[in-house]
Design a protein around this motif. Structure first.
Motif, mmCIF file in Angstrom:
data_model
loop_
_atom_site.group_PDB
_atom_site.id
_atom_site.type_symbol
_atom_site.label_atom_id
_atom_site.label_comp_id
_atom_site.label_asym_id
_atom_site.label_seq_id
_atom_site.Cartn_x
_atom_site.Cartn_y
_atom_site.Cartn_z
ATOM 1 N N ILE A 13 9.149 53.121 -4.695
ATOM 2 C CA ILE A 13 10.089 52.463 -3.790
ATOM 3 C C ILE A 13 11.338 53.330 -3.670
ATOM 4 O O ILE A 13 11.991 53.615 -4.677
ATOM 5 C CB ILE A 13 10.464 51.059 -4.313
ATOM 6 N N GLU A 23 7.975 49.778 7.066
ATOM 7 C CA GLU A 23 8.151 50.527 5.815
ATOM 8 C C GLU A 23 7.563 49.761 4.633
ATOM 9 O O GLU A 23 6.886 50.335 3.776
ATOM 10 C CB GLU A 23 9.636 50.792 5.572
ATOM 11 N N LEU A 27 4.687 50.784 1.973
ATOM 12 C CA LEU A 27 5.007 50.813 0.544
ATOM 13 C C LEU A 27 4.079 49.917 -0.272
ATOM 14 O O LEU A 27 3.817 50.187 -1.446
ATOM 15 C CB LEU A 27 6.455 50.372 0.305
ATOM 16 N N CYS A 28 3.602 48.837 0.348
ATOM 17 C CA CYS A 28 2.819 47.851 -0.392
ATOM 18 C C CYS A 28 1.336 47.854 -0.045
ATOM 19 O O CYS A 28 0.556 47.139 -0.677
ATOM 20 C CB CYS A 28 3.398 46.453 -0.155
ATOM 21 N N VAL A 62 10.372 43.753 -1.891
ATOM 22 C CA VAL A 62 9.258 44.707 -1.999
ATOM 23 C C VAL A 62 8.552 44.526 -3.341
ATOM 24 O O VAL A 62 7.314 44.533 -3.409
ATOM 25 C CB VAL A 62 9.755 46.160 -1.820
ATOM 26 N N ARG A 66 4.639 43.360 -3.833
ATOM 27 C CA ARG A 66 3.660 44.099 -4.639
ATOM 28 C C ARG A 66 3.036 43.192 -5.691
ATOM 29 O O ARG A 66 1.849 43.295 -5.998
ATOM 30 C CB ARG A 66 4.312 45.316 -5.296
#
Length: 137
Positions: A13, A23, A27-28, A62, A66
């Motif tokens: 991250i 984004e 990222l996930c 975020v 996750r």
């Protein structure tokens, strides 16, 4: 999109304050429409909405995403089970988790018969202690 078994390959991250839905999706390893659905299902997930109802996720969001992804895709939880598990977890310190895997909480006790399960465990413990005494002789 990343396969569930490849969770270790999720990118780190970045050190910025806000992330767009695109984004966060990258990222996930989750598509944007899934993120929007999870916002409805998980009360912990509250992105900031600005200009034209655009979503801006923070680092904490975020990390939660996750964790939701791990519970659903890797550990096999249902939406309801994942929601319950997140409620029981302590608040996450986002600074301590940057670049590290998320902690896996201990399994929940069986909701059906907790007293019966405790009795069964005590019985098994007694049997094991008796077996141990026999082995020590």
């Amino acid at each position: 999109m990343l396969e569930p078994k490849n969770n270790d390959e999720l990118p780190a991250i970045p050190g910025k304050r806000y992330f767009t839905i695109g984004e966060v999706s990258e990222l996930c390893g989750v598509k944007p429409h899934v993120l929007r659905y999870w916002e409805q299902e998980f009360p912990q997930l509250k992105p900031v909405k600005r200009r034209g109802n655009r979503r801006y996720y923070q680092r904490q969001d975020v990390i939660i995403i996750r964790q939701i992804r791990s519970l659903l895709y890797e550990q096999g939880f249902t939406i309801g089970g994942a929601r319950q598990r997140l409620r029981e977890l302590p608040k996450i310190n986002s600074q301590a988790l940057v670049g590290r895997p998320l902690p896996v909480p201990p399994p929940l006790p069986s909701p059906g018969r907790p007293k019966a399960a405790k009795g069964e465990l005590e019985k098994m413990r007694g049997e094991l202690e008796a077996a141990l005494k026999l082995l020590e002789k």
